[in-house]
Design an enzyme around this catalytic site. Structure first.
Site, PDB file in Angstrom:
ATOM      1  N   CYS A  69       0.847  -1.103   0.146  1.00 51.61           N
ATOM      2  CA  CYS A  69       0.027  -0.096  -0.089  1.00 51.61           C
ATOM      3  C   CYS A  69       0.685   1.357   0.046  1.00 51.61           C
ATOM      4  O   CYS A  69       2.103   1.187   0.152  1.00 51.61           O
ATOM      5  CB  CYS A  69      -0.674  -0.015   1.140  1.00 51.61           C
ATOM      6  N   ASP A  85      18.900  38.204 -12.776  1.00 51.96           N
ATOM      7  CA  ASP A  85      17.642  37.964 -13.320  1.00 51.96           C
ATOM      8  C   ASP A  85      17.095  39.605 -12.804  1.00 51.96           C
ATOM      9  O   ASP A  85      16.886  39.818 -11.664  1.00 51.96           O
ATOM     10  CB  ASP A  85      16.702  36.897 -13.046  1.00 51.96           C
TER      11      ASP A  85
END
Length: 492
Positions: A34, A439
Site C-alpha cells: 500500500c 535576473d
C-alpha cells in the site's frame, strides 16, 4: 527513507499522505502493498515490510492494494532533485527508455555497463531496470483498461507488452485480478474516453499553488503550440512514436489531465513529461519548511505555500526558447518562438482548440534559414551554436543528463551567459538549486525585500536556501506584478 523503520511505521499509523511515493508498505499476512496513507486499519508493526518502489514490492511477491492504488501515488522527489546515476536512471526509465532501447540502451546513455547499472539500482531501489519498467507498463495498462474503450489486445501492445499472455500474467500478479475485471470495476465509475484519448488524474503532495505554475506557462506560451482554454493549459507534445496534445487543469487535490495521442504506446512517456512540466513530484513541505526559516522569505511562503517550478516537456525546446528570451520581454520571446513554430514545426490536428504546431525539432532548426529568426546577429550566432551542439549530440539535456556536465558545456557555447544557462538548468534539467541572481525580476524582488542586489552578494545570501534555490526564485518572482504570477481566468 524506507530503511528508517520507526519513521515508516509512524507514517503508516498516522496515514500521512506526505510520504506517498517516498516508500511503500507491505503486509506479510495479506501479501498486499500500500501507500502510507492507505485508509485501511494499519497492521501490527512486526507484519510490516517497507520498499523504496512499487516495483521492489512487486518483485518481492506483494500485490497492489485495490483500495489505495499505490501504483498511482506521486513519484518520489528523490529522482527529481538528485543528480547521481540512480536518479538519472529512474528519470530515464520513467521516460520509457527501457521499453524503447532495452537495459543496454539505458546503461549506454548513462555511461555504465548493464551489470554495473543493475547493481546500483538493486542496492538503492530494491530491484533492477526490467522490473521497474514492468511496473510502469502495469500502471499504463491499468490506465488504458480503465479510461479507454480499446480492446484488451490493443491495450496489451499499447502498454508495451510483447504478448497478450505477458500482459495478462502481469496484471494478475500486480493487481490480483484479470484485465476484464479491472475494466468491469472501472465502468462503475466515470465513463471511459474514446479511443486515442485518455482522461486521468495526476496526484501531487499538498499544498500546490497553481498561480505561478500555470501563470508562467500561459504568459510565455508559444502561439499554435500552447494555449489557455476553458480553464486548462494545453500544448502539443513531440513523443517517441508520434505526437500528442495534453490539457492540464488544476483541481483541489489533483491535476486533471486529458491526453490525445496518435500512438497510445506514448502514454507512459506523456504522463511522465506532464508531471515533470508541473513539478508534481516535489515535496513542498520540505521546500517550504527550509525557505520559511529565513525571516525574509517566511511571509512569502505563508502567503502562498506550495509553489512549484514550471519546467518543460522538452528540455531542448526550453533551451532554444531561453536563448530567444535573452534581453527581451516574455511577449517578444513568445512571438519569436511562434514564428519559428509556424515556419518549421510539423502540423497537428486539434479538434478541441487552437493548437496546430509542434515546436520545431533541433534537426529542423539546424537546417533553418537564419533570416527566419529576425534577431540581432549575436543572438542568431548563439542560437545556431546551441542548436548545432544539441543536434550533434555534444550536449545532452535529456531526462538522464548529467547536470554538471550539461552546465559546463552550455557555458562553453558563445553567447550563452549565466542567466541563460541557469534558466535551462532550472526549467529544462530540473535542477532544484538553480539560481538567477542577475535576473531583473529577482533583483527587483531583492531590492523590495531589503536583500543584496548585486549578484555576488545575493548568491552569498542565498546559501541558506540550498538545495531549493530554484523554489526561492519562484517566491521572489511572486513579489512582482507580472502575468507569470497569475492564474489566467478566461479563455485565450
Amino acid at each position: 527513507m524506507y530503511q528508517d523503520l520507526e519513521r515508516c511505521v509512524r507514517a503508516v499509523q498516522s496515514k500521512d499522505a506526505r510520504f506517498d511515493g517516498w516508500f511503500f508498505s507491505a503486509v506479510l499476512t495479506t501479501g498486499i502493498y500500500c501507500r502510507p496513507s492507505c485508509p485501511v486499519v494499519p497492521p501490527k508493526p512486526h507484519n510490516m515490510r517497507f520498499f523504496p518502489t512499487a516495483a521492489a514490492a512487486q518483485q518481492a511477491g506483494f500485490r497492489a492494494c485495490k483500495r489505495c492504488r499505490p501504483d498511482a501515488s506521486p513519484g518520489s522527489p528523490e529522482w527529481d532533485h538528485r543528480a547521481d546515476v540512480v536518479a538519472r536512471a529512474m528519470r530515464l526509465i520513467g521516460d520509457g527508455t527501457v521499453d524503447r532501447e532495452g537495459v543496454s540502451g539505458l546503461a549506454a546513455r548513462l555511461g555504465y555497463s548493464p551489470r554495473q547499472l543493475q547493481r546500483h539500482l538493486r542496492d538503492e531501489v530494491g530491484t533492477g531496470p526490467l522490473a521497474l519498467a514492468r511496473a510502469q507498463r502495469a500502471q499504463t495498462a491499468r490506465l488504458l483498461i480503465e479510461t479507454t474503450d480499446l480492446a484488451l489486445t490493443e491495450v496489451a501492445y499499447a502498454a508495451g507488452f510483447g504478448s497478450v499472455r505477458a500482459f495478462n500474467d502481469v496484471v494478475r500478479t500486480v493487481f490480483a485480478t484479470t484485465p476484464r475485471d479491472l475494466r468491469r470495476r472501472a465502468r462503475g465509475g466515470a465513463a471511459s474516453a474514446g479511443t486515442g484519448t485518455v482522461t486521468l488524474r495526476l496526484p501531487f503532495r499538498r499544498p500546490l499553488c497553481p498561480d505561478n505554475l500555470f501563470g508562467h506557462l500561459v504568459a510565455t506560451a508559444v502561439p499554435g503550440v500552447e494555449e489557455w482554454r476553458d480553464g486548462a493549459y494545453r500544448r502539443t507534445l513531440r513523443l517517441p512514436h508520434g505526437s500528442g496534445i495534453v490539457a492540464l487543469r488544476p483541481e483541489n487535490d489533483h491535476v486533471a489531465c486529458d491526453l490525445r495521442l496518435t500512438d497510445l504506446r506514448d502514454l507512459g512517456t506523456a504522463i511522465a513529461r506532464s508531471r515533470r512540466l508541473l513539478d508534481l513530484d516535489a515535496d513542498p513541505v520540505a521546500v517550504d519548511d527550509l525557505l520559511a526559516a529565513d525571516p525574509v522569505l517566511a511571509p512569502l511562503v505563508r502567503a502562498a505555500p506550495g509553489r512549484r517550478v514550471p519546467r518543460a516537456v522538452d528540455a531542448e525546446e526550453l533551451a532554444v526558447r531561453a536563448v530567444l528570451g535573452q534581453q527581451v520581454s516574455t511577449a517578444a520571446a513568445a512571438t519569436h518562438a511562434g514564428r519559428l513554430a509556424a515556419a518549421l514545426g510539423e502540423t497537428v490536428e486539434d479538434p478541441d482548440g487552437g493548437l496546430h504546431r509542434l515546436f520545431p525539432s533541433v534537426a529542423a532548426l539546424a537546417d533553418a534559414d537564419p533570416s527566419l529568426l529576425r534577431l540581432p546577429a549575436s543572438r542568431v550566432r548563439a542560437l545556431q551554436g546551441l542548436v548545432e551542439a544539441l543536434a550533434g549530440g555534444t550536449i545532452d539535456l535529456g531526462a538522464g543528463a548529467d547536470r554538471a556536465e550539461a552546465r559546463s558545456r552550455l557555458h562553453a557555447l558563445p553567447g550563452l551567459g549565466p542567466w541563460t544557462v541557469e534558466v535551462i538548468a532550472m526549467r529544462g534539467l530540473g535542477d532544484p538549486d538553480a539560481f538567477l541572481p542577475g535576473d531583473l525580476g529577482v533583483r527587483a524582488a531583492a531590492e523590495h525585500l531589503g536583500l543584496p542586489t548585486t549578484p555576488g552578494a545575493l548568491v552569498a545570501r542565498a546559501e541558506a536556501w540550498r538545495p531549493w534555490r530554484a523554489y526561492a526564485v519562484q517566491y521572489l518572482w511572486a513579489t512582482g506584478d507580472h502575468a507569470v504570477n497569475r492564474l489566467p481566468r478566461t479563455a485565450a
